[in-house]
Write a protein that holds these residues in place. Sequence first.
Motif, PDB file in Angstrom:
ATOM      1  N   LEU A   1      49.326 106.504   0.044  1.00  0.00           N
ATOM      2  CA  LEU A   1      48.941 106.639   1.451  1.00  0.00           C
ATOM      3  C   LEU A   1      49.816 105.703   2.293  1.00  0.00           C
ATOM      4  O   LEU A   1      49.378 104.681   2.804  1.00  0.00           O
ATOM      5  N   PHE A   2      51.077 106.074   2.443  1.00  0.00           N
ATOM      6  CA  PHE A   2      52.058 105.160   3.017  1.00  0.00           C
ATOM      7  C   PHE A   2      51.868 104.939   4.517  1.00  0.00           C
ATOM      8  O   PHE A   2      52.150 103.843   5.024  1.00  0.00           O
ATOM      9  N   ASP A   3      51.417 105.951   5.249  1.00  0.00           N
ATOM     10  CA  ASP A   3      51.172 105.760   6.677  1.00  0.00           C
ATOM     11  C   ASP A   3      50.065 104.736   6.903  1.00  0.00           C
ATOM     12  O   ASP A   3      50.150 103.887   7.797  1.00  0.00           O
ATOM     13  N   GLU A   4      49.018 104.804   6.074  1.00  0.00           N
ATOM     14  CA  GLU A   4      47.933 103.828   6.168  1.00  0.00           C
ATOM     15  C   GLU A   4      48.434 102.429   5.818  1.00  0.00           C
ATOM     16  O   GLU A   4      48.068 101.439   6.467  1.00  0.00           O
ATOM     17  N   SER A   5      49.274 102.332   4.778  1.00  0.00           N
ATOM     18  CA  SER A   5      49.846 101.040   4.397  1.00  0.00           C
ATOM     19  C   SER A   5      50.615 100.427   5.559  1.00  0.00           C
ATOM     20  O   SER A   5      50.474  99.239   5.863  1.00  0.00           O
ATOM     21  N   ASP A   6      51.444 101.249   6.199  1.00  0.00           N
ATOM     22  CA  ASP A   6      52.230 100.774   7.336  1.00  0.00           C
ATOM     23  C   ASP A   6      51.319 100.233   8.438  1.00  0.00           C
ATOM     24  O   ASP A   6      51.564  99.156   8.991  1.00  0.00           O
ATOM     25  N   ARG A   7      50.256 100.966   8.717  1.00  0.00           N
ATOM     26  CA  ARG A   7      49.341 100.550   9.780  1.00  0.00           C
ATOM     27  C   ARG A   7      48.643  99.244   9.442  1.00  0.00           C
ATOM     28  O   ARG A   7      48.530  98.344  10.274  1.00  0.00           O
ATOM     29  N   TYR A   8      48.194  99.083   8.187  1.00  0.00           N
ATOM     30  CA  TYR A   8      47.482  97.864   7.793  1.00  0.00           C
ATOM     31  C   TYR A   8      48.409  96.647   7.782  1.00  0.00           C
ATOM     32  O   TYR A   8      48.026  95.558   8.222  1.00  0.00           O
ATOM     33  N   TRP A   9      49.649  96.813   7.289  1.00  0.00           N
ATOM     34  CA  TRP A   9      50.568  95.671   7.269  1.00  0.00           C
ATOM     35  C   TRP A   9      50.980  95.258   8.682  1.00  0.00           C
ATOM     36  O   TRP A   9      51.166  94.070   8.960  1.00  0.00           O
ATOM     37  N   ARG A  10      51.121  96.237   9.572  1.00  0.00           N
ATOM     38  CA  ARG A  10      51.451  95.886  10.955  1.00  0.00           C
ATOM     39  C   ARG A  10      50.302  95.111  11.606  1.00  0.00           C
ATOM     40  O   ARG A  10      50.530  94.156  12.364  1.00  0.00           O
ATOM     41  N   GLN A  11      49.075  95.501  11.299  1.00  0.00           N
ATOM     42  CA  GLN A  11      47.933  94.779  11.842  1.00  0.00           C
ATOM     43  C   GLN A  11      47.860  93.370  11.262  1.00  0.00           C
ATOM     44  O   GLN A  11      47.543  92.404  11.975  1.00  0.00           O
ATOM     45  N   ALA A  12      48.163  93.224   9.967  1.00  0.00           N
ATOM     46  CA  ALA A  12      48.197  91.889   9.352  1.00  0.00           C
ATOM     47  C   ALA A  12      49.227  91.011  10.052  1.00  0.00           C
ATOM     48  O   ALA A  12      48.993  89.815  10.283  1.00  0.00           O
ATOM     49  N   GLY A  13      50.388  91.610  10.396  1.00  0.00           N
ATOM     50  CA  GLY A  13      51.421  90.856  11.105  1.00  0.00           C
ATOM     51  C   GLY A  13      50.972  90.420  12.486  1.00  0.00           C
ATOM     52  O   GLY A  13      51.319  89.320  12.942  1.00  0.00           O
ATOM     53  N   ARG A  14      50.201  91.266  13.168  1.00  0.00           N
ATOM     54  CA  ARG A  14      49.696  90.887  14.491  1.00  0.00           C
ATOM     55  C   ARG A  14      48.663  89.759  14.388  1.00  0.00           C
ATOM     56  O   ARG A  14      48.616  88.863  15.247  1.00  0.00           O
ATOM     57  N   LEU A  15      47.836  89.809  13.335  1.00  0.00           N
ATOM     58  CA  LEU A  15      46.815  88.773  13.164  1.00  0.00           C
ATOM     59  C   LEU A  15      47.403  87.454  12.668  1.00  0.00           C
ATOM     60  O   LEU A  15      46.844  86.385  12.929  1.00  0.00           O
ATOM     61  N   ASP A  16      48.522  87.533  11.928  1.00  0.00           N
ATOM     62  CA  ASP A  16      49.120  86.327  11.344  1.00  0.00           C
ATOM     63  C   ASP A  16      50.631  86.351  11.590  1.00  0.00           C
ATOM     64  O   ASP A  16      51.421  86.550  10.660  1.00  0.00           O
ATOM     65  N   PRO A  17      51.049  86.146  12.839  1.00  0.00           N
ATOM     66  CA  PRO A  17      52.477  86.286  13.179  1.00  0.00           C
ATOM     67  C   PRO A  17      53.383  85.269  12.495  1.00  0.00           C
ATOM     68  O   PRO A  17      54.586  85.488  12.399  1.00  0.00           O
ATOM     69  N   ASP A  18      52.834  84.160  12.017  1.00  0.00           N
ATOM     70  CA  ASP A  18      53.660  83.134  11.373  1.00  0.00           C
ATOM     71  C   ASP A  18      53.927  83.427   9.895  1.00  0.00           C
ATOM     72  O   ASP A  18      54.756  82.768   9.265  1.00  0.00           O
ATOM     73  N   SER A  19      53.215  84.397   9.328  1.00  0.00           N
ATOM     74  CA  SER A  19      53.355  84.684   7.900  1.00  0.00           C
ATOM     75  C   SER A  19      54.553  85.598   7.638  1.00  0.00           C
ATOM     76  O   SER A  19      54.833  86.518   8.403  1.00  0.00           O
TER      77      SER A  19
END
Length: 581
Positions: A310-328
């Motif tokens: 489910l690659f589209d879902e993966s992309d969406r979740y990782w982008r949200q993780a980046g927004r929540l943790d921009p320093d990571s």
Amino acid sequence: MSQRKRAASNKSRRPKVIPMRLDATFFFERAVQSLDRFHYDKALKYFRRAVEYEPENPVNHCNMAGILSEMGRYEESNVILRSVLDQIDPAMTECYYYLANNYANMELYEAAEEALVRYLENDPEGQFLDEADELLDLLGYELNRPTKIATIKSKENMYAHDKARELLEAGRFAEAVKILEDIIERQPDFLAARNNLGLAYYYMGLFDKSVQTITEVLDAEPGNLHALCNLAIFYQHANRDAALRSLMEKLRKTVPFHPEHVFKLATTLGIVGEHREAYRHFRRLLKTGELSGEPSLHHFAAVAAANLGLFDESDRYWRQAGRLDPDSEVPAFYLKKLEKIRAGEEKPPVHYHYHLPFEEQFKRWETSPGLVSEALKRDPLIRSSFFWALRHGDRRTKVQVIQALGLVADDEVIEALKAFLVDPEEEDELKRVAVLVLRSIGVQDSLVVTFSGRTLTLEARRKSAKLPVWDSAWQAVLEQALENMSGRYDVVQQHDMMTLWVDYLSRVYPEVPKLHKASGWAAALEYWTAKMHRRTITYSDLVNRYGASQASISRYANRIDEACGIREKLDLTTPAFKEPK
């Protein structure tokens, strides 16, 4: 059709009718399926039917209360929980904890405090002790006063347990083990402490002790979710497939009540390869919103989705993780990796840790040692992965880990390397590298080492300054010397050669000469080692075995002597090399 034919025809059709067995298990499974689809009304209906079939089973009632709580119907949930305690099973003390959570969500903090204290008074070693500590902190903040915990049976050990948990989170595993072992000695039935002790053993790479400790928890409380999840991960790393399959049958049927327990179960399922089940629980958590602000939760959901294609879902979740943790660095790293996964060039990630993969850490260490040093000091997950690799990695990985741990050089690392030296299962050559690293980071006390079945004590012969890093060129010199001296010098003499090399480097650092001819330096080290032990050494021997010129060996031997003063200490007045007669 005659009556006889009709009867025969009816009889022939009977085996094709499959009876449906309606019981509590049937409705429980229907409820779980409804939960997967976030159909809470249907799930509640099915749990109610399960209660009708088994009204004396308190678990069915708690499942129903849990659904009501997730739907925000806290008072209805509390009515059911109180009926369990009053009428069905007063010993089911976790209901007090559930009540406390409901009251807290209703902002009835006094009632929440009373229920939580009741839980801790009646079940001081219960499976929700960690979560109860967090809720105590929240209630203290909301009530603007210390929580009333004077009568809690486990008070004596609670603060020590809190300290041990902080040490675990900081990656100081050996210190945590000492505290947890003391707690269990005082209070053997403190299961939360025993659970964390098993986890600490695991982080230190002590697999057998970790399994034994977790098994003790499950002997006392077979349904302890933390213990079941920890044991599943242990079995996965040890490739105990049969034991893992049996354990997974229990975990697949488990529907946790509390969000933190859903998170624990989901990550465990993912780690052991049950990606579909893991994804179901992660989506449930994201849907309820209670932990949706955690970047790690979005990362875990992305990993599970990637493994399911489910690659589209993966992309969406990782982008949200980046927004929540921009320093990571983690979300960006995996988003880039996802492009190759989509193209079929790489496989999806198989681990669920919220940090860069172990191999990536080593790549960065080779180019910038400070990065890994800081990561090892800061992140307990990375730190634990290094300790695990020290015990269970392949030979090349262990060498890299030993050298990387030398960059940290704290008490935890020193204790781990000392324990490595006495492990009879480890290779002698790896132990020599560990001895070298210990000496290079300034450990001057005696070292007990098991070499080839013999236990020896290696005394430090000289003081040397601590080296901030261990260079691969220095290691190359050492390896040449060890290779040529192997079989001709005993372990103590080889240790003295290593100590001399560290001493020399420490004295001249940072003005270490360029080591263009490692063989000449290695030959010079053997020369001085032979002199220190009153062994005869000849120019011809060294030239033939090392392939270095006499001029190079003599020059490097003199440099070592100038820095370390060996000739003066040994009162040598003979020429540097004894020529054959």
